[in-house]
Design a protein around this motif. Structure first.
Motif, PDB file in Angstrom:
ATOM      1  N   ARG A   7       0.963  -1.079  -0.028  1.00 21.40           N
ATOM      2  CA  ARG A   7      -0.017   0.019  -0.312  1.00 21.40           C
ATOM      3  C   ARG A   7       1.372   1.363  -0.223  1.00 21.40           C
ATOM      4  O   ARG A   7       0.636   2.368  -0.690  1.00 21.40           O
ATOM      5  CB  ARG A   7      -1.218   0.150   1.369  1.00 21.40           C
ATOM      6  N   VAL A   8       2.225   1.439   0.188  1.00 21.28           N
ATOM      7  CA  VAL A   8       3.044   2.262   0.783  1.00 21.28           C
ATOM      8  C   VAL A   8       3.083   2.303  -0.479  1.00 21.28           C
ATOM      9  O   VAL A   8       3.578   3.805  -0.776  1.00 21.28           O
ATOM     10  CB  VAL A   8       3.804   2.306   1.999  1.00 21.28           C
ATOM     11  N   ARG A   9       4.236   1.816  -0.765  1.00 20.88           N
ATOM     12  CA  ARG A   9       4.596   1.721  -2.931  1.00 20.88           C
ATOM     13  C   ARG A   9       3.260   1.949  -3.499  1.00 20.88           C
ATOM     14  O   ARG A   9       3.602   3.334  -4.006  1.00 20.88           O
ATOM     15  CB  ARG A   9       4.702   0.339  -3.030  1.00 20.88           C
ATOM     16  N   ALA A  10       2.322   2.123  -3.028  1.00 18.64           N
ATOM     17  CA  ALA A  10       1.220   2.379  -4.081  1.00 18.64           C
ATOM     18  C   ALA A  10       1.279   3.647  -4.003  1.00 18.64           C
ATOM     19  O   ALA A  10       0.521   4.238  -5.219  1.00 18.64           O
ATOM     20  CB  ALA A  10       0.261   1.897  -4.327  1.00 18.64           C
ATOM     21  N   ASP A  11       1.129   4.514  -2.514  1.00 22.98           N
ATOM     22  CA  ASP A  11       0.592   5.660  -2.803  1.00 22.98           C
ATOM     23  C   ASP A  11       2.237   6.215  -2.421  1.00 22.98           C
ATOM     24  O   ASP A  11       1.911   7.895  -3.373  1.00 22.98           O
ATOM     25  CB  ASP A  11       0.869   5.944  -0.879  1.00 22.98           C
ATOM     26  N   ILE A  12       3.357   6.368  -2.657  1.00 22.11           N
ATOM     27  CA  ILE A  12       4.561   6.327  -3.233  1.00 22.11           C
ATOM     28  C   ILE A  12       4.615   7.089  -4.908  1.00 22.11           C
ATOM     29  O   ILE A  12       4.811   7.732  -5.169  1.00 22.11           O
ATOM     30  CB  ILE A  12       5.509   5.922  -3.237  1.00 22.11           C
ATOM     31  N   ARG A  31      12.979   2.618  -1.115  1.00 23.04           N
ATOM     32  CA  ARG A  31      14.088   1.826  -0.638  1.00 23.04           C
ATOM     33  C   ARG A  31      14.263   1.633   1.035  1.00 23.04           C
ATOM     34  O   ARG A  31      14.490   0.691   1.420  1.00 23.04           O
ATOM     35  CB  ARG A  31      15.576   2.498  -0.731  1.00 23.04           C
ATOM     36  N   ASP A  32      13.870   2.803   1.302  1.00 25.14           N
ATOM     37  CA  ASP A  32      13.060   2.289   2.648  1.00 25.14           C
ATOM     38  C   ASP A  32      12.387   1.599   3.209  1.00 25.14           C
ATOM     39  O   ASP A  32      12.431   0.719   4.176  1.00 25.14           O
ATOM     40  CB  ASP A  32      12.841   4.012   3.646  1.00 25.14           C
ATOM     41  N   VAL A  33      11.409   1.797   2.570  1.00 28.32           N
ATOM     42  CA  VAL A  33      10.355   0.566   2.596  1.00 28.32           C
ATOM     43  C   VAL A  33      10.649  -0.833   2.610  1.00 28.32           C
ATOM     44  O   VAL A  33      10.308  -1.385   3.347  1.00 28.32           O
ATOM     45  CB  VAL A  33       9.357   0.675   1.591  1.00 28.32           C
ATOM     46  N   GLU A  34      11.526  -0.493   1.342  1.00 26.13           N
ATOM     47  CA  GLU A  34      11.654  -2.389   1.667  1.00 26.13           C
ATOM     48  C   GLU A  34      13.076  -2.715   2.390  1.00 26.13           C
ATOM     49  O   GLU A  34      12.740  -4.100   2.805  1.00 26.13           O
ATOM     50  CB  GLU A  34      12.832  -2.542  -0.208  1.00 26.13           C
TER      51      GLU A  34
END
Length: 371
Positions: A7-12, A31-34
């Protein structure tokens, strides 16, 4: 449902498209999320683990059913071949980006190792008992977890240790001494869990230690175990709430140390209440009950906003306190009809408290979304 990281990647991506952030910021956030995403098991991985356990059980049952028909050397060779194929095959698949199947094969190998201990011990009439076999199985699985840096094998090791504790604690093996060895097991496995990055194993170990303390309280003086458990749990809760970041960097529980501390706190107080319930003077029981209720309120106020799980543990503890207070202090004053009336009133109060608390916990989120 999509995971939090997805979800965060989609938001980014959406923020980048709408111009809220630039490309470099989007890349840094991704990169921080991963780097910090929680490595959880998918539904497919869980099914693979279950299939692996069933497959391992089928192999062992097949070998056991044909045990007498198989030559002795072939028996040993077959068992070791299953173990070797499981560990080596799992490692090969792991390196080829088939992590779920590789971990599943490791579980098969660990199960085969446990079955081999029993079958080979029976075949060669080796001395020892079931408890020693469980310790050997758990130690072998833990060593495999360290060598392969496997999260599932670490969890399996904790499960085997818990099985040993349960069976020894309830005198299944006809024990002659209390299973204090579990403390050493828990410390070793807790250290291993950091190497294997197994947060789930750490959660399970903490809950297992609480269970060990409950068994200890039944074996020795309950208050000598329960009072320190309450005090330590309260201190851990305070540290986890007021110094959340440094404490979580040490224990790495994903911010759930307050939840475990509350469980330990309520468990210790429950043991104290059971110990004091039969006394003619209920003042000690009343003090323990007041401390429990105050602790529940404090837990909700200090940590409830951040953890829905903590709130539900607090609600369960509140319901337990209402029930035990009625049974111990009010039972002699009410008949059967009064019991049902009191139960209805108490449940209504509990429902009202939960509804109001949940509304207050959700209110900031709603205001923040509106802003």
């Amino acid at each position: 449902m999509a995971s939090y990281s997805s979800r965060v990647r989609a938001d980014i991506a959406r923020w980048l498209q709408t111009g809220l952030i630039d490309a470099s910021t989007a890349d840094a956030l991704t990169r921080d999320v991963e780097a910090n995403q929680r490595r959880s098991l998918s539904f497919g991985s869980i099914l693979a683990m279950m299939a692996a356990l069933l497959f391992g059980a089928a192999l062992l049952i097949f070998v056991a059913a044909n045990w007498e028909a198989i030559p002795r050397l072939a028996r040993v060779a077959a068992l070791f071949a299953i173990i070797l194929a499981g560990y080596v095959g799992g490692a090969v698949l792991k390196t080829r980006d088939h992590a779920a199947i590789g971990e599943a094969l490791w579980i098969v190998a660990a199960a085969a190792f446990g079955g081999s201990i029993a079958l080979i011990g029976q075949m060669y009439h080796l001395s020892g008992d079931e408890a020693s076999a469980l310790i050997t199985w758990g130690a072998g699985t833990a060593l495999a977890a360290v060598a392969l840096r496997s999260n599932p094998l670490t969890i399996a090791s904790v499960g085997i240790a818990d099985a040993w504790l349960f069976l020894k604690g309830f005198d299944y093996f006809g024990r002659v001494e209390f299973p204090h060895l579990f403390v050493v097991m828990a410390l070793v496995l807790f250290a291993i869990s950091f190497w294997t990055r197994s947060r789930a194993a750490r959660h399970l170990i903490i809950l297992s230690v609480i269970f060990y303390l409950v068994l200890t309280a039944t074996e020795y003086e309950a208050l000598q175990v329960a009072v320190p458990l309450v005090v330590v749990s309260a201190l851990l809760f305070a540290a986890a709430v007021f110094a959340a970041e440094p404490v979580d960097r040490i224990v790495q529980l994903g911010g759930r140390l307050p939840l475990h501390a509350l469980i330990g706190f309520l468990t210790g107080l429950a043991m104290i209440q059971f110990e004091l319930a039969d006394e003619s003077n209920n003042s000690g029981f009343a003090i323990a009950s007041a401390v429990a209720l105050a602790g529940i309120v404090a837990a909700i106020v200090l940590g409830g906003r951040e953890s829905r799980g903590l709130r539900w543990v607090a609600y369960a503890g509140f319901a337990f306190e209402l029930a035990i207070i009625y049974v111990v202090m009010l039972q002699s004053m009410l008949g059967t009809a009064g019991f049902f009336l009191a139960a209805a009133v108490l449940l209504g109060i509990l429902a009202l408290v939960i509804i109001r608390v949940e509304k207050r916990m959700r209110a900031p989120n709603v205001e923040g979304a509106a802003a």
